[in-house]
Design an enzyme around this catalytic site. Structure first.
Site, mmCIF file in Angstrom:
data_model
loop_
_atom_site.group_PDB
_atom_site.id
_atom_site.type_symbol
_atom_site.label_atom_id
_atom_site.label_comp_id
_atom_site.label_asym_id
_atom_site.label_seq_id
_atom_site.Cartn_x
_atom_site.Cartn_y
_atom_site.Cartn_z
ATOM 1 N N GLU A 3 -6.508 -12.969 -18.976
ATOM 2 C CA GLU A 3 -5.724 -13.392 -17.822
ATOM 3 C C GLU A 3 -5.305 -12.364 -16.767
ATOM 4 O O GLU A 3 -4.173 -12.331 -16.576
ATOM 5 C CB GLU A 3 -4.506 -14.065 -18.184
ATOM 6 C CG GLU A 3 -4.847 -15.249 -19.204
ATOM 7 C CD GLU A 3 -3.264 -15.860 -19.895
ATOM 8 O OE1 GLU A 3 -2.414 -15.263 -19.657
ATOM 9 O OE2 GLU A 3 -3.525 -16.918 -20.775
ATOM 10 N N CYS A 10 19.201 -8.585 7.068
ATOM 11 C CA CYS A 10 20.539 -8.120 7.201
ATOM 12 C C CYS A 10 21.096 -7.752 5.678
ATOM 13 O O CYS A 10 22.145 -8.318 5.169
ATOM 14 C CB CYS A 10 21.611 -9.189 7.785
ATOM 15 S SG CYS A 10 20.869 -9.588 9.423
ATOM 16 N N GLU A 11 20.426 -6.779 5.222
ATOM 17 C CA GLU A 11 20.987 -6.323 3.936
ATOM 18 C C GLU A 11 20.324 -5.194 3.668
ATOM 19 O O GLU A 11 19.052 -4.730 3.932
ATOM 20 C CB GLU A 11 20.967 -7.418 2.684
ATOM 21 C CG GLU A 11 19.585 -7.751 2.234
ATOM 22 C CD GLU A 11 19.727 -8.861 1.286
ATOM 23 O OE1 GLU A 11 19.993 -8.275 0.108
ATOM 24 O OE2 GLU A 11 19.902 -10.067 1.517
HETATM 25 N N1 LLP Z 1 -0.700 -14.075 -18.174
HETATM 26 C C1 LLP Z 1 0.565 -14.406 -18.243
HETATM 27 C C2 LLP Z 1 0.975 -15.168 -19.109
HETATM 28 C C3 LLP Z 1 1.465 -13.555 -17.473
HETATM 29 O O1 LLP Z 1 2.821 -13.842 -17.609
HETATM 30 C C4 LLP Z 1 0.954 -12.806 -16.419
HETATM 31 C C5 LLP Z 1 2.026 -12.185 -15.556
HETATM 32 C C6 LLP Z 1 -0.337 -12.642 -16.369
HETATM 33 C C7 LLP Z 1 -1.321 -13.316 -17.366
HETATM 34 C C8 LLP Z 1 -0.868 -11.795 -15.185
HETATM 35 O O2 LLP Z 1 -0.444 -10.624 -15.481
HETATM 36 P P1 LLP Z 1 -1.020 -9.312 -14.554
HETATM 37 O O3 LLP Z 1 -2.534 -9.109 -14.754
HETATM 38 O O4 LLP Z 1 -0.968 -9.840 -12.993
HETATM 39 O O5 LLP Z 1 -0.345 -7.833 -14.612
HETATM 40 N N2 LLP Z 1 5.871 -10.285 -10.053
HETATM 41 C C9 LLP Z 1 5.673 -9.070 -10.896
HETATM 42 C C10 LLP Z 1 4.648 -9.350 -11.712
HETATM 43 C C11 LLP Z 1 4.891 -10.512 -12.652
HETATM 44 C C12 LLP Z 1 3.943 -10.794 -13.761
HETATM 45 C C13 LLP Z 1 4.284 -11.950 -14.428
HETATM 46 N N3 LLP Z 1 3.273 -12.339 -15.438
HETATM 47 C C14 LLP Z 1 5.182 -7.853 -9.960
HETATM 48 O O6 LLP Z 1 5.221 -8.031 -8.545
HETATM 49 O O7 LLP Z 1 5.009 -6.887 -10.295
#
Ligand code: LLP
Length: 421
Positions: free
Chosen positions: A275, A346-347
């Site tokens: 994923e 504004c922060e």
């Molecule tokens: N599968 C599950 C169950 C997940 O919770 C996530 C990401 C992924 C796959 C995908 O992970 P990736 O390959 O993108 O690392 N907003 C944060 C990242 C949050 C990730 C949440 N879960 C950021 O901007 O770094």
């Protein structure tokens, strides 16, 4: 590698000059490269070529339907974490049998939506969820295919806010309790247990935590099989990191990640799912912004941009680094000056970078935030009544606006005033 390169002194997305997009779309905006999205997807697909597999793009990273369709046409499945994401994937044409439903808090309504519309599997995260899923599947009159997400208690060595595989995190069931939870699942008449799921965190820049986690999954597979469970699918999650600071970061490659998967679980003969989100979309997108003012402060200069924390929250939220490059290529050996690069909100948290060395810039110049394709547009908000910024997709020498900038009227007219006012 990505397809954002300088050509004749100007930054291009594939064969389109970023400045040309800015001239028609206005700033700020997100721009994605089709070739980069496809290249990253293909790297994963090829890395797993020796095994029966499906790469399910974690669409939370960037969920515009044009992006989903680009990837789905190349053969990707989708990993969704909400009813909204499920419907969005379906709207982009992804069939239910290629959609995996993850997430720690699926509601009965979301579960019903997916069971009715078709789903590849649910990655179940708790016993109460399992009971709700069993009940709703009974009501809908289908068997729900499930894996159970196990928490392997492995330190992903990443930012605390995006680590998920330690026992103190809210995700999955403790691997030590897997035996009893699988036994419960097998006893529920509307569930079909097909596999195991694990995801230990995001932006992992070392393969060792994956290796530890996948070894535990392999042991668990053998143990559960010996108890009579039909474990034929392993969902190994996402999390492989990307280089954010291009000059000094080189995280592991998908090909080596694929070898690790083969080495740790390949012998089990299971279908493999992964994923990935960030690695597919992250370096396939930039946020482009214009310098509004250059302001001299006490001992420091500020570049005040028209993009802000509501458009790209990662620096404010995770102290994340994004390379910020001028859209006009600096002359070789051009002098560099430190700037604090900030937005208009504004922060003080609305700061993208402190004392970042940049070539001299003036009001009206454009800059591009690199590596902003993942967790950029999707995490943006209308804070300060700033419209969500447009998304643009480039394909060779063509580009299209894939989400237009809303007008102020569209934003303001969403409010409704109660009759007593
Ligand atoms: N599968 C599950 C169950 C997940 O919770 C996530 C990401 C992924 C796959 C995908 O992970 P990736 O390959 O993108 O690392 N907003 C944060 C990242 C949050 C990730 C949440 N879960 C950021 O901007 O770094």
């Amino acid at each position: 590698m990505d397809h954002f390169l300088y050509k004749n002194g100007a930054l291009f997305a594939e064969d389109v000059a970023i400045a040309d997009i800015a001239a028609t779309v206005g700033t700020p905006f997100y721009v994605y490269s089709t070739a980069t999205l496809l290249r990253h997807f293909t790297l994963f697909d090829e890395a797993l070529a020796g095994m029966d597999h499906l790469v399910c793009y974690a669409m939370k990273a960037a969920s515009n339907q044009a992006i989903l369709k680009t990837l789905a046409n190349a053969g990707a499945g989708m990993d969704v974490v909400s009813g909204g994401e499920y419907l969005r994937a379906k709207a982009a044409g992804v069939p239910g049998e290629r959609i995996v439903f993850s997430g720690v808090g699926k509601t009965a309504d979301e579960i019903r939506l997916a069971l009715t519309g078709g789903i590849r599997q649910f990655n179940v995260e708790s016993e109460p969820e399992m009971e709700v899923l069993n009940r709703v599947a009974g009501e809908v009159g289908v068997m729900a295919p499930i894996t159970i997400r196990v928490n392997p208690d492995v330190d992903a060595k990443t930012h605390a806010k995006i680590a998920t595989g330690k026992s103190e995190n809210k995700f999955g069931i403790p691997i030590a309790r897997a035996r009893e939870v699988y036994a419960l699942a097998a006893s529920l008449e509307n569930l079909e247990v097909i596999g195991i799921d694990v995801h230990i965190g995001s932006q992992l820049t070392d393969l060792a935590p994956f290796e530890l986690a996948y070894q535990k999954v392999a042991e668990l597979t053998e143990m559960l099989r010996s108890e009579g469970h039909n474990i034929c699918r392993l969902d190994l999650g996402g999390g492989l990191g990307i280089p954010y600071a291009r000059s000094n970061e080189a995280p592991p490659l998908p090909i080596d990640y694929g070898k690790l998967i083969e080495r740790t679980v390949g012998h089990l003969g299971c279908e493999i799912e992964i994923e990935p989100g960030r690695l597919i979309a992250g370096n396939a997108g930039c946020m482009v912004s214009e310098v509004i003012y250059v302001k001299s402060g006490e001992g420091r200069d500020f570049l005040i941009l028209d993009g802000a924390m509501n458009d790209l929250i990662r620096p404010a939220m995770y102290e994340a680094h994004h390379d910020i490059v001028p859209v006009i290529e600096p002359a070789p050996g051009a002098e560099q000056t430190p700037y604090d690069i900030v937005g208009p909100v504004c922060e003080s948290g609305d700061t993208f970078a402190k004392q970042r060395l940049m070539p001299p810039l003036a009001a009206g110049d454009l800059v591009a935030f690199r590596s902003a394709g993942a967790y950029g547009a999707v995490m943006s908000s209308e804070y300060n009544t700033r419209p969500l910024i447009p998304e643009v997709l480039v394909h060779g020498d063509q580009y299209a606006v894939i989400r237009p900038r809303p007008t102020f009227d569209e934003i303001i007219n969403r409010d409704t005033i109660p009759e007593w006012l």
